[in-house]
Design a protein around this motif. Structure first.
Motif, PDB file in Angstrom:
ATOM      1  N   THR A  30      79.693  -8.583  -0.925  1.00  0.00           N
ATOM      2  CA  THR A  30      78.764  -9.683  -1.212  1.00  0.00           C
ATOM      3  C   THR A  30      77.825  -9.221  -2.325  1.00  0.00           C
ATOM      4  OG1 THR A  30      78.880 -10.429   1.067  1.00  0.00           O
ATOM      5  CG2 THR A  30      77.000 -11.196  -0.236  1.00  0.00           C
ATOM      6  N   HIS A  31      78.049  -9.733  -3.533  1.00  0.00           N
ATOM      7  CA  HIS A  31      77.310  -9.191  -4.677  1.00  0.00           C
ATOM      8  C   HIS A  31      76.204 -10.148  -5.119  1.00  0.00           C
ATOM      9  CE1 HIS A  31      77.265  -7.345  -8.968  1.00  0.00           C
ATOM     10  NE2 HIS A  31      76.188  -7.112  -8.275  1.00  0.00           N
ATOM     11  N   GLY A  32      76.559 -11.214  -5.802  1.00  0.00           N
ATOM     12  CA  GLY A  32      75.525 -12.152  -6.218  1.00  0.00           C
ATOM     13  C   GLY A  32      74.837 -12.758  -5.007  1.00  0.00           C
ATOM     14  N   PRO A  44      82.406 -11.831 -17.926  1.00  0.00           N
ATOM     15  CA  PRO A  44      80.983 -12.179 -17.865  1.00  0.00           C
ATOM     16  C   PRO A  44      80.350 -11.568 -16.620  1.00  0.00           C
ATOM     17  CG  PRO A  44      82.332 -14.080 -17.294  1.00  0.00           C
ATOM     18  CD  PRO A  44      83.265 -13.008 -17.781  1.00  0.00           C
ATOM     19  N   HIS A  45      79.152 -11.038 -16.770  1.00  0.00           N
ATOM     20  CA  HIS A  45      78.499 -10.320 -15.661  1.00  0.00           C
ATOM     21  C   HIS A  45      77.273 -11.089 -15.155  1.00  0.00           C
ATOM     22  CE1 HIS A  45      77.035  -7.049 -13.198  1.00  0.00           C
ATOM     23  NE2 HIS A  45      75.904  -7.037 -13.874  1.00  0.00           N
ATOM     24  N   GLY A  46      76.213 -11.130 -15.964  1.00  0.00           N
ATOM     25  CA  GLY A  46      75.004 -11.810 -15.507  1.00  0.00           C
ATOM     26  C   GLY A  46      75.094 -13.307 -15.787  1.00  0.00           C
ATOM     27  N   ASP A  60      81.163 -12.145  -9.406  1.00  0.00           N
ATOM     28  CA  ASP A  60      80.212 -11.084  -9.716  1.00  0.00           C
ATOM     29  C   ASP A  60      78.794 -11.575  -9.386  1.00  0.00           C
ATOM     30  OD1 ASP A  60      79.157  -8.763 -10.687  1.00  0.00           O
ATOM     31  OD2 ASP A  60      79.919  -8.941 -12.715  1.00  0.00           O
ATOM     32  N   ASN A  61      78.058 -12.033 -10.381  1.00  0.00           N
ATOM     33  CA  ASN A  61      76.692 -12.507 -10.148  1.00  0.00           C
ATOM     34  C   ASN A  61      76.654 -14.019 -10.002  1.00  0.00           C
ATOM     35  OD1 ASN A  61      74.399 -10.403 -10.392  1.00  0.00           O
ATOM     36  ND2 ASN A  61      75.932  -9.749 -11.883  1.00  0.00           N
ATOM     37  N   GLY A  62      75.518 -14.542  -9.530  1.00  0.00           N
ATOM     38  CA  GLY A  62      75.398 -15.978  -9.390  1.00  0.00           C
ATOM     39  C   GLY A  62      73.982 -16.474  -9.584  1.00  0.00           C
ATOM     40  N   THR A  82      71.683  -3.108  -1.626  1.00  0.00           N
ATOM     41  CA  THR A  82      70.941  -4.323  -1.997  1.00  0.00           C
ATOM     42  C   THR A  82      70.922  -4.476  -3.514  1.00  0.00           C
ATOM     43  OG1 THR A  82      68.837  -3.127  -2.046  1.00  0.00           O
ATOM     44  CG2 THR A  82      69.424  -4.179   0.023  1.00  0.00           C
ATOM     45  N   HIS A  83      71.200  -5.685  -3.989  1.00  0.00           N
ATOM     46  CA  HIS A  83      71.160  -5.922  -5.434  1.00  0.00           C
ATOM     47  C   HIS A  83      70.182  -7.010  -5.838  1.00  0.00           C
ATOM     48  CE1 HIS A  83      74.980  -3.845  -7.092  1.00  0.00           C
ATOM     49  NE2 HIS A  83      74.653  -3.290  -5.937  1.00  0.00           N
ATOM     50  N   HIS A  84      70.217  -8.141  -5.162  1.00  0.00           N
ATOM     51  CA  HIS A  84      69.518  -9.305  -5.703  1.00  0.00           C
ATOM     52  C   HIS A  84      68.513  -9.894  -4.720  1.00  0.00           C
ATOM     53  CE1 HIS A  84      73.382  -9.016  -7.962  1.00  0.00           C
ATOM     54  NE2 HIS A  84      72.502  -9.020  -8.945  1.00  0.00           N
ATOM     55  N   PRO A  85      67.257  -9.435  -4.803  1.00  0.00           N
ATOM     56  CA  PRO A  85      66.227 -10.014  -3.943  1.00  0.00           C
ATOM     57  C   PRO A  85      65.729 -11.331  -4.553  1.00  0.00           C
ATOM     58  CG  PRO A  85      65.382  -8.062  -5.104  1.00  0.00           C
ATOM     59  CD  PRO A  85      66.717  -8.399  -5.695  1.00  0.00           C
ATOM     60  N   PRO A 134      67.392   0.492  -8.275  1.00  0.00           N
ATOM     61  CA  PRO A 134      67.092  -0.933  -8.363  1.00  0.00           C
ATOM     62  C   PRO A 134      68.102  -1.674  -9.257  1.00  0.00           C
ATOM     63  CG  PRO A 134      65.121   0.370  -8.732  1.00  0.00           C
ATOM     64  CD  PRO A 134      66.276   1.313  -8.743  1.00  0.00           C
ATOM     65  N   HIS A 135      68.519  -2.852  -8.832  1.00  0.00           N
ATOM     66  CA  HIS A 135      69.385  -3.678  -9.665  1.00  0.00           C
ATOM     67  C   HIS A 135      68.621  -4.860 -10.226  1.00  0.00           C
ATOM     68  CE1 HIS A 135      73.489  -2.022  -9.056  1.00  0.00           C
ATOM     69  NE2 HIS A 135      72.841  -1.409  -8.089  1.00  0.00           N
ATOM     70  N   ASP A 136      68.086  -5.654  -9.330  1.00  0.00           N
ATOM     71  CA  ASP A 136      67.436  -6.885  -9.768  1.00  0.00           C
ATOM     72  C   ASP A 136      66.064  -6.917  -9.115  1.00  0.00           C
ATOM     73  OD1 ASP A 136      67.028  -9.414 -10.829  1.00  0.00           O
ATOM     74  OD2 ASP A 136      68.345 -10.448  -9.420  1.00  0.00           O
ATOM     75  N   LEU A 166      74.026  -7.961 -20.547  1.00  0.00           N
ATOM     76  CA  LEU A 166      74.232  -8.067 -19.101  1.00  0.00           C
ATOM     77  C   LEU A 166      73.447  -9.212 -18.470  1.00  0.00           C
ATOM     78  CD1 LEU A 166      74.365  -4.409 -17.714  1.00  0.00           C
ATOM     79  CD2 LEU A 166      76.240  -5.934 -18.279  1.00  0.00           C
ATOM     80  N   HIS A 167      72.130  -9.125 -18.504  1.00  0.00           N
ATOM     81  CA  HIS A 167      71.337 -10.097 -17.750  1.00  0.00           C
ATOM     82  C   HIS A 167      70.273 -10.719 -18.636  1.00  0.00           C
ATOM     83  CE1 HIS A 167      73.126  -9.189 -13.866  1.00  0.00           C
ATOM     84  NE2 HIS A 167      73.094  -7.913 -14.201  1.00  0.00           N
ATOM     85  N   THR A 168      69.868 -11.952 -18.276  1.00  0.00           N
ATOM     86  CA  THR A 168      68.942 -12.713 -19.109  1.00  0.00           C
ATOM     87  C   THR A 168      67.784 -13.236 -18.275  1.00  0.00           C
ATOM     88  OG1 THR A 168      70.726 -13.324 -20.626  1.00  0.00           O
ATOM     89  CG2 THR A 168      68.774 -14.710 -20.655  1.00  0.00           C
ATOM     90  N   GLY A 211      70.181  -2.408 -16.909  1.00  0.00           N
ATOM     91  CA  GLY A 211      71.033  -3.322 -16.151  1.00  0.00           C
ATOM     92  C   GLY A 211      70.367  -4.683 -16.152  1.00  0.00           C
ATOM     93  N   HIS A 212      69.653  -4.980 -15.079  1.00  0.00           N
ATOM     94  CA  HIS A 212      68.890  -6.222 -15.056  1.00  0.00           C
ATOM     95  C   HIS A 212      67.593  -6.069 -15.831  1.00  0.00           C
ATOM     96  CE1 HIS A 212      70.501  -9.256 -12.219  1.00  0.00           C
ATOM     97  NE2 HIS A 212      71.210  -8.237 -11.765  1.00  0.00           N
ATOM     98  N   LEU A 213      67.009  -7.210 -16.118  1.00  0.00           N
ATOM     99  CA  LEU A 213      65.619  -7.264 -16.518  1.00  0.00           C
ATOM    100  C   LEU A 213      65.057  -8.480 -15.811  1.00  0.00           C
ATOM    101  CD1 LEU A 213      65.421  -8.558 -20.204  1.00  0.00           C
ATOM    102  CD2 LEU A 213      66.975  -9.331 -18.443  1.00  0.00           C
TER     103      LEU A 213
HETATM  104  S1  CUK Z   1      74.263  -6.425 -10.924  1.00  0.00           S
HETATM  105 CU1  CUK Z   1      74.083  -6.320 -13.147  1.00  0.00          CU
HETATM  106  S2  CUK Z   1      73.123  -4.358 -13.239  1.00  0.00           S
HETATM  107 CU2  CUK Z   1      74.484  -6.230  -8.916  1.00  0.00          CU
HETATM  108 CU3  CUK Z   1      73.038  -8.087 -10.763  1.00  0.00          CU
HETATM  109 CU4  CUK Z   1      73.678  -4.245 -11.095  1.00  0.00          CU
END
Ligand code: CUK
Ligand code: CUA
Length: 630
Positions: free
Chosen positions: A183-185, A329-331, A244-246, A134-137, A493-495, A380-382, A430-432
């Protein structure tokens, strides 16, 4: 000394120096260039953090203006934070600002304390898999605000999307997404959660049925749109490059996905070669028109629209705008006011601001990039505070940078001027996420930096270290960001999404009408042989007994046990634990669950309750008697 780890998306950005900060060899950049601005601000930041932790005076504020973050015994937190559990496969619920972990919600993992993967219904949902990633709840929204109904989360490992019912804080649906690997983003179409998007990261043959195995040129990845009510995959768009992310625009028009490997490489060197990759902007209404008009190919029962660069649908008014941005580009996240989609370079020190409204007007989509501040190493993330500031993690610098969004539009490209301050985090974020940052109206007080390494911040527990989620107060622009506390996190944890407590209203006991299975009341219990080799048991559980003292079956029988916890008192849980049959079904008050198993081992099995439910909890057990075949 250097050593090696890898980031979740497989890029090799991960050599560490003596400070255990991850370096970025491919860039060939002198790290000192980026340290000048960062070092001073970072040192100040950690100093402010120390005073914030130490001086908690009586007026409910720390000396540096941080509100009370030690939630006293018996009191509640102000926010829920939903953190993904990464390859543990779950979602964790924390209270903010205490950072206390309140609950875990098993999603793609088999978990015995909540019986997930033990009863028939959750077993069927898991479909034989034992784990997920799991990455993005993301929480459902109505009118761009959290509506407290559902959370959705991806499984990067097996190409799935799950829904968590926030009335019961439990997974209630999982869809296996065809034509998509990795399935990432994941994110909801706003403002009203009309679709859930799953972003395919790994390029694979289409369909992935054994064809084109050694022809990577023909591999492809897809965006999937899922109906949030039925959890059916409604349509997909096939594109070029790895995604990647969305994140989606706040008005339902656009979905943005970052990507790497625009050249379709199959090893690290090839994947990081291009200087430019694309952020893809999907025009959702235009895609839906094509689906309506039948302009798609049906693959594995899903309508797949061609959104590759050479597709006729991308002539003239494209359905997918390919926006060239610097390296991998990632985030990507959309600002609360829906003005910009902000995508971070990962392998480039800048961040790109895409002006959303400009996309309809420009001939070259790259002209929609209206700002490109140089923020630091490994952005990475904003996240957002709703006051015009953005907060971006700097993976390599181990910092969070706060910057001014409009100043970044006005400044020259690669300018550091929009930077307001930087704070050190520990280590490699990673994320914030900031409170309600994914809505149109963030709360602007707390921010969590989800750091991949904790190194020496906690008692040593062997070679597997926890990660470190750090709470940062961002509510005082004068004092600046203040580090408030460290919180160890089990991998990984990712997001996260943070929601004010006033927007959630979970049930305290089950409403039997919400469950598929019929409630079994005391007096309605039954044992019935429904076929030669099949026994159906219906029984209740309560303090301190099950509906039967003995249940006798024959070796080889299939046994279907349906059990209701008939308690009406909140917090009184029972379970049905069957020794040596690998079964533990949790039963909250008024909950009914069914478990089916083969009685393949003759003998006596004391099925018991595994929740310590009362003083006579130990006595809450009955015999399953399995008579041997003669
Ligand atoms: S991703 Cu960038 S740190 Cu799956 Cu949103 Cu992991
Ligand atoms: Cu019921 Cu212990």
């Amino acid at each position: 000394m250097t050593d090696h780890t890898t980031h979740d998306d497989g890029t090799d950005v991960s050599e560490t120096d003596d400070d255990n900060r991850l370096l970025l060899p491919q860039l060939g950049l002198d790290r000192r260039d980026f340290m000048k601005a960062g070092a001073a601000a970072g040192a100040m930041g950690s100093l402010a953090g120390c005073t914030g932790v130490l001086n908690n005076d009586d007026d409910g504020e720390t000396a540096t203006g941080v509100p009370d973050h030690d939630v006293p015994p018996g009191e509640h937190d102000e926010y829920y934070a939903f953190l993904s559990g990464g390859h543990a496969g779950d979602v964790r619920v924390h209270g903010l600002p205490s950072m206390r972990e309140i609950m875990r919600i098993p999603v793609f993992n088999v978990e015995s304390a909540r019986g997930h993967g033990h009863d028939d219904e959750s077993r069927e949902m898991l479909d034989g898999y034992r784990w997920g990633d799991t990455h993005h709840p993301r929480l459902s929204q109505t009118d761009n605000d959290y509506d407290g109904r559902f959370a959705y989360v991806n499984d990067k490992a097996n190409g799935r999307m799950a829904r968590i019912d926030l009335k019961y804080f439990e997974t209630d649906a999982i869809v296996d997404i065809p034509n998509q690997q990795g399935t990432h983003g994941a994110c909801a179409q706003l403002p009203d959660t009309d679709l859930i998007f799953g972003v395919g990261e790994f390029r694979v043959p289409m369909p992935n049925d054994g064809r084109d195995l050694t022809d990577p040129e023909s591999y492809t990845s897809t965006l999937a749109a899922i109906d949030p009510e039925t959890m059916n995959v409604e349509w997909q768009v096939q594109i070029d490059g790895n995604m990647d992310n969305g994140d989606g625009s706040k008005d339902g028009r656009w979905f943005f996905a970052t990507g790497y490997n625009s050249e379709g490489g199959i090893n690290e060197q090839e994947m990081t070669r291009p200087d430019r990759d694309w952020v893809k902007a999907f025009d959702i209404p235009a895609i839906e028109e094509l689906v309506e008009a039948g302009e798609y190919e049906t693959i594995n029962d899903v309508a797949v629209v061609d959104g590759t660069r050479d597709s006729p649908h991308n002539d003239g008014d494209p359905i997918v705008h390919y926006i060239a941005t610097p390296k991998s580009p990632h985030g990507v996240s959309v600002t609360p006011d829906n003005e910009y989609a902000i995508a971070s370079g990962k392998l480039d020190p800048t961040t790109a601001l895409i002006e959303i409204d400009a996309l309809d007007d420009v001939d070259d989509p790259t002209d929609a990039i209206v700002g490109r501040p140089r923020l630091g190493m490994g952005p990475l993330h904003t996240a957002y505070d709703g006051r015009g500031h953005a907060y971006t993690t700097l993976f390599i610098d181990s910092q969070v940078v706060k910057w001014d969004i409009e100043a970044a539009v006005e400044a020259e490209p690669e300018s550091e001027e929009p930077i307001i301050e930087k704070i050190d985090v520990h280590y490699n974020p990673g994320h914030l996420i900031a409170a309600e940052s994914y809505t149109a109206d963030p709360q602007g007080d707390w921010l969590i930096s989800l750091n991949k390494l904790s190194k020496d911040r906690f008692l040593p527990v062997g070679p597997v270290h926890p990660e470190n989620d750090q709470l940062i107060y961002i509510g005082d622009d004068e004092e600046g960001m203040q580090l408030v506390k460290d919180s160890p996190a089990y991998a990984e944890p990712h997001d996260a999404s943070i929601c004010h407590r006033s927007k959630l209203d979970p049930a305290d006991v089950y409403d039997p009408d919400d469950l598929e299975l019929d409630h079994v009341s005391a007096g309605d219990e039954s044992i019935e042989r429904v076929a030669d080799d099949r026994v159906e048991v219906e029984m209740y559980s309560m303090r301190n007994e099950f509906g039967f003292e003995d249940i006798t079956v024959q070796e080889g029988d299939t046994v279907e046990m349906t059990v209701t916890n008939i308690e009406t008192t909140s917090d009184i849980l029972h379970s049905l634990a069957i020794p040596e049959y690998d079964i533990n079904v949790k039963l909250a008050p008024q909950e009914t669950r069914k478990v089916t198993f083969e009685a393949d081992k003759p003998g006596v099995y004391w099925f018991y309750c595994a929740f310590f439910c009362s003083a006579l909890h130990l006595e809450m057990r009955s015999r399953l008697i399995v008579e041997p075949e003669d």
